[in-house]
Motif scaffolding. Structure first.
Motif, PDB file in Angstrom:
ATOM      1  N   ASP A   1      -2.970   0.286  15.543  1.00 19.84           N
ATOM      2  CA  ASP A   1      -3.244  -0.211  14.202  1.00 19.84           C
ATOM      3  C   ASP A   1      -1.935  -0.310  13.443  1.00 19.84           C
ATOM      4  N   ILE A   2      -1.705  -1.476  12.881  1.00 19.08           N
ATOM      5  CA  ILE A   2      -0.511  -1.684  12.071  1.00 19.08           C
ATOM      6  C   ILE A   2      -0.945  -2.003  10.650  1.00 19.08           C
ATOM      7  N   PRO A   3      -0.079  -1.789   9.680  1.00 13.89           N
ATOM      8  CA  PRO A   3      -0.458  -2.080   8.291  1.00 13.89           C
ATOM      9  C   PRO A   3      -0.879  -3.540   8.102  1.00 13.89           C
ATOM     10  N   LYS A   4      -1.857  -3.756   7.277  1.00 10.03           N
ATOM     11  CA  LYS A   4      -2.351  -5.111   6.993  1.00 10.03           C
ATOM     12  C   LYS A   4      -1.538  -5.779   5.881  1.00 10.03           C
ATOM     13  N   ASP A   5      -1.112  -4.999   4.909  1.00 11.71           N
ATOM     14  CA  ASP A   5      -0.323  -5.539   3.800  1.00 11.71           C
ATOM     15  C   ASP A   5       1.035  -5.987   4.326  1.00 11.71           C
ATOM     16  N   PRO A   6       1.427  -7.246   4.106  1.00 13.73           N
ATOM     17  CA  PRO A   6       2.684  -7.755   4.665  1.00 13.73           C
ATOM     18  C   PRO A   6       3.938  -6.988   4.245  1.00 13.73           C
ATOM     19  N   VAL A   7       3.985  -6.481   3.021  1.00 16.55           N
ATOM     20  CA  VAL A   7       5.170  -5.754   2.559  1.00 16.55           C
ATOM     21  C   VAL A   7       5.267  -4.391   3.261  1.00 16.55           C
ATOM     22  N   ILE A   8       4.152  -3.729   3.413  1.00 19.55           N
ATOM     23  CA  ILE A   8       4.145  -2.453   4.130  1.00 19.55           C
ATOM     24  C   ILE A   8       4.412  -2.698   5.615  1.00 19.55           C
ATOM     25  N   LEU A   9       3.859  -3.781   6.140  1.00 16.31           N
ATOM     26  CA  LEU A   9       4.110  -4.158   7.528  1.00 16.31           C
ATOM     27  C   LEU A   9       5.600  -4.386   7.766  1.00 16.31           C
TER      28      LEU A   9
END
Length: 58
Positions: free
Chosen positions: A2-10
């Motif tokens: 699982d990776i972050p969904k929010d692009p900035v957090i990603l």
């Protein structure tokens, strides 16, 4: 994985992984079982693109 969904957090998550554990985006994607095209498209949506010389998204 699982990776972050929010692009900035990603962005932060991926750049940290690249810096600390992986010599290339290809190796990161193989190891974490991620689709490179999908990952690069997600980060391109916030105008970040992979730079192989620095091994990070800029």
């Amino acid at each position: 994985m699982d990776i972050p969904k929010d692009p900035v957090i990603l962005l932060s998550f991926i750049n940290t992984k690249l810096r600390d554990f992986y010599p290339s985006l290809e190796e990161l994607c193989k190891s974490l079982n991620l689709e490179e095209k999908q990952l690069t498209e997600q980060l391109a949506s916030i105008d970040y693109h992979y730079d192989s010389n620095t091994n990070q998204f800029l």
